[in-house]
Design a protein around this motif. Structure first.
Motif, PDB file in Angstrom:
ATOM      1  N   VAL A  40      13.802  72.959  15.834  1.00 39.12           N
ATOM      2  CA  VAL A  40      12.923  73.112  14.684  1.00 39.12           C
ATOM      3  C   VAL A  40      11.814  74.083  15.055  1.00 39.12           C
ATOM      4  O   VAL A  40      11.126  73.900  16.053  1.00 39.12           O
ATOM      5  CB  VAL A  40      12.307  71.751  14.284  1.00 39.12           C
ATOM      6  N   LYS A  41      11.671  75.139  14.252  1.00 45.17           N
ATOM      7  CA  LYS A  41      10.584  76.089  14.460  1.00 45.17           C
ATOM      8  C   LYS A  41       9.365  75.555  13.733  1.00 45.17           C
ATOM      9  O   LYS A  41       9.392  75.300  12.545  1.00 45.17           O
ATOM     10  CB  LYS A  41      10.966  77.460  13.913  1.00 45.17           C
ATOM     11  N   MET A  42       8.289  75.363  14.486  1.00 48.22           N
ATOM     12  CA  MET A  42       7.070  74.807  13.921  1.00 48.22           C
ATOM     13  C   MET A  42       6.065  75.915  13.639  1.00 48.22           C
ATOM     14  O   MET A  42       5.969  76.893  14.380  1.00 48.22           O
ATOM     15  CB  MET A  42       6.441  73.802  14.885  1.00 48.22           C
ATOM     16  N   VAL A  43       5.322  75.747  12.539  1.00 45.14           N
ATOM     17  CA  VAL A  43       4.254  76.661  12.158  1.00 45.14           C
ATOM     18  C   VAL A  43       2.992  75.822  12.002  1.00 45.14           C
ATOM     19  O   VAL A  43       2.986  74.843  11.265  1.00 45.14           O
ATOM     20  CB  VAL A  43       4.575  77.384  10.832  1.00 45.14           C
ATOM     21  N   CYS A  44       1.943  76.179  12.727  1.00 47.73           N
ATOM     22  CA  CYS A  44       0.686  75.426  12.666  1.00 47.73           C
ATOM     23  C   CYS A  44      -0.381  76.261  11.980  1.00 47.73           C
ATOM     24  O   CYS A  44      -0.451  77.476  12.169  1.00 47.73           O
ATOM     25  CB  CYS A  44       0.215  75.047  14.065  1.00 47.73           C
ATOM     26  N   ARG A  45      -1.202  75.582  11.174  1.00 48.37           N
ATOM     27  CA  ARG A  45      -2.281  76.251  10.442  1.00 48.37           C
ATOM     28  C   ARG A  45      -3.540  75.408  10.528  1.00 48.37           C
ATOM     29  O   ARG A  45      -3.471  74.180  10.552  1.00 48.37           O
ATOM     30  CB  ARG A  45      -1.922  76.403   8.963  1.00 48.37           C
ATOM     31  N   ASN A  46      -4.679  76.078  10.519  1.00 50.79           N
ATOM     32  CA  ASN A  46      -5.958  75.389  10.395  1.00 50.79           C
ATOM     33  C   ASN A  46      -6.304  75.375   8.915  1.00 50.79           C
ATOM     34  O   ASN A  46      -6.466  76.431   8.295  1.00 50.79           O
ATOM     35  CB  ASN A  46      -7.049  76.100  11.195  1.00 50.79           C
ATOM     36  N   GLU A  47      -6.407  74.196   8.332  1.00 49.18           N
ATOM     37  CA  GLU A  47      -6.668  74.056   6.908  1.00 49.18           C
ATOM     38  C   GLU A  47      -7.947  73.272   6.702  1.00 49.18           C
ATOM     39  O   GLU A  47      -8.266  72.367   7.460  1.00 49.18           O
ATOM     40  CB  GLU A  47      -5.499  73.338   6.227  1.00 49.18           C
ATOM     41  N   GLN A  48      -8.665  73.630   5.634  1.00 48.99           N
ATOM     42  CA  GLN A  48      -9.894  72.927   5.297  1.00 48.99           C
ATOM     43  C   GLN A  48      -9.665  72.058   4.076  1.00 48.99           C
ATOM     44  O   GLN A  48      -8.955  72.452   3.148  1.00 48.99           O
ATOM     45  CB  GLN A  48     -11.011  73.911   4.990  1.00 48.99           C
ATOM     46  N   VAL A  56      -8.803  71.194   9.858  1.00 52.07           N
ATOM     47  CA  VAL A  56      -7.868  70.315  10.536  1.00 52.07           C
ATOM     48  C   VAL A  56      -6.617  71.125  10.833  1.00 52.07           C
ATOM     49  O   VAL A  56      -6.144  71.885   9.986  1.00 52.07           O
ATOM     50  CB  VAL A  56      -7.524  69.098   9.649  1.00 52.07           C
ATOM     51  N   ARG A  57      -6.070  70.973  12.025  1.00 45.67           N
ATOM     52  CA  ARG A  57      -4.854  71.698  12.387  1.00 45.67           C
ATOM     53  C   ARG A  57      -3.649  70.888  11.939  1.00 45.67           C
ATOM     54  O   ARG A  57      -3.436  69.761  12.378  1.00 45.67           O
ATOM     55  CB  ARG A  57      -4.800  71.927  13.888  1.00 45.67           C
ATOM     56  N   ASN A  58      -2.847  71.478  11.026  1.00 42.78           N
ATOM     57  CA  ASN A  58      -1.639  70.841  10.517  1.00 42.78           C
ATOM     58  C   ASN A  58      -0.435  71.668  10.937  1.00 42.78           C
ATOM     59  O   ASN A  58      -0.454  72.894  10.831  1.00 42.78           O
ATOM     60  CB  ASN A  58      -1.675  70.738   8.992  1.00 42.78           C
ATOM     61  N   CYS A  59       0.606  70.997  11.405  1.00 40.33           N
ATOM     62  CA  CYS A  59       1.834  71.671  11.820  1.00 40.33           C
ATOM     63  C   CYS A  59       2.979  71.220  10.929  1.00 40.33           C
ATOM     64  O   CYS A  59       3.113  70.037  10.635  1.00 40.33           O
ATOM     65  CB  CYS A  59       2.148  71.364  13.277  1.00 40.33           C
ATOM     66  N   TYR A  60       3.785  72.182  10.504  1.00 37.44           N
ATOM     67  CA  TYR A  60       4.923  71.914   9.635  1.00 37.44           C
ATOM     68  C   TYR A  60       6.137  72.625  10.218  1.00 37.44           C
ATOM     69  O   TYR A  60       6.001  73.636  10.884  1.00 37.44           O
ATOM     70  CB  TYR A  60       4.685  72.473   8.227  1.00 37.44           C
ATOM     71  N   ASP A  61       7.340  72.124   9.909  1.00 33.65           N
ATOM     72  CA  ASP A  61       8.503  72.912  10.295  1.00 33.65           C
ATOM     73  C   ASP A  61       8.670  74.013   9.255  1.00 33.65           C
ATOM     74  O   ASP A  61       8.144  73.945   8.147  1.00 33.65           O
ATOM     75  CB  ASP A  61       9.755  72.061  10.486  1.00 33.65           C
TER      76      ASP A  61
END
Length: 86
Positions: A40-48, A56-61
């Motif tokens: 699974v390739k994960m993509v992480c983003r910092n979202e407000q 908050v850092r959220n990671c999604y596939d």
């Protein structure tokens, strides 16, 4: 202060166990997969959050993120298509 010094001296005198010194084994990315597993390739983003400066850092596939972005785009188009005079 004395309590902190006592803890520091106790920790300095303690000998580490053999299990604590051994580094955990790393599995290489190219390792063969077991049956039923998938990469699974994960993509992480910092979202407000709304009305907040804290991110908050959220990671999604990658598939989940693509589906989420498509749903957001569809919702935005529906909102823009509605007439404000209705």
């Amino acid at each position: 202060m004395l309590l902190a010094l006592m803890f520091a001296s106790a920790l300095a005198g303690a000998e580490p166990t053999q299990g604590a010194t051994a580094a955990p084994q790393r599995v290489p990315v190219s390792a063969p997969l077991k049956p039923g597993e998938r990469r699974v390739k994960m993509v992480c983003r910092n979202e407000q959050k709304a009305n907040s400066r804290v991110s908050v850092r959220n990671c999604y596939d990658q598939a989940e993120l693509a589906a989420r972005e498509a749903a957001d785009q569809k919702m935005l188009q529906e909102i823009q298509m509605k007439s404000p005079l209705n």
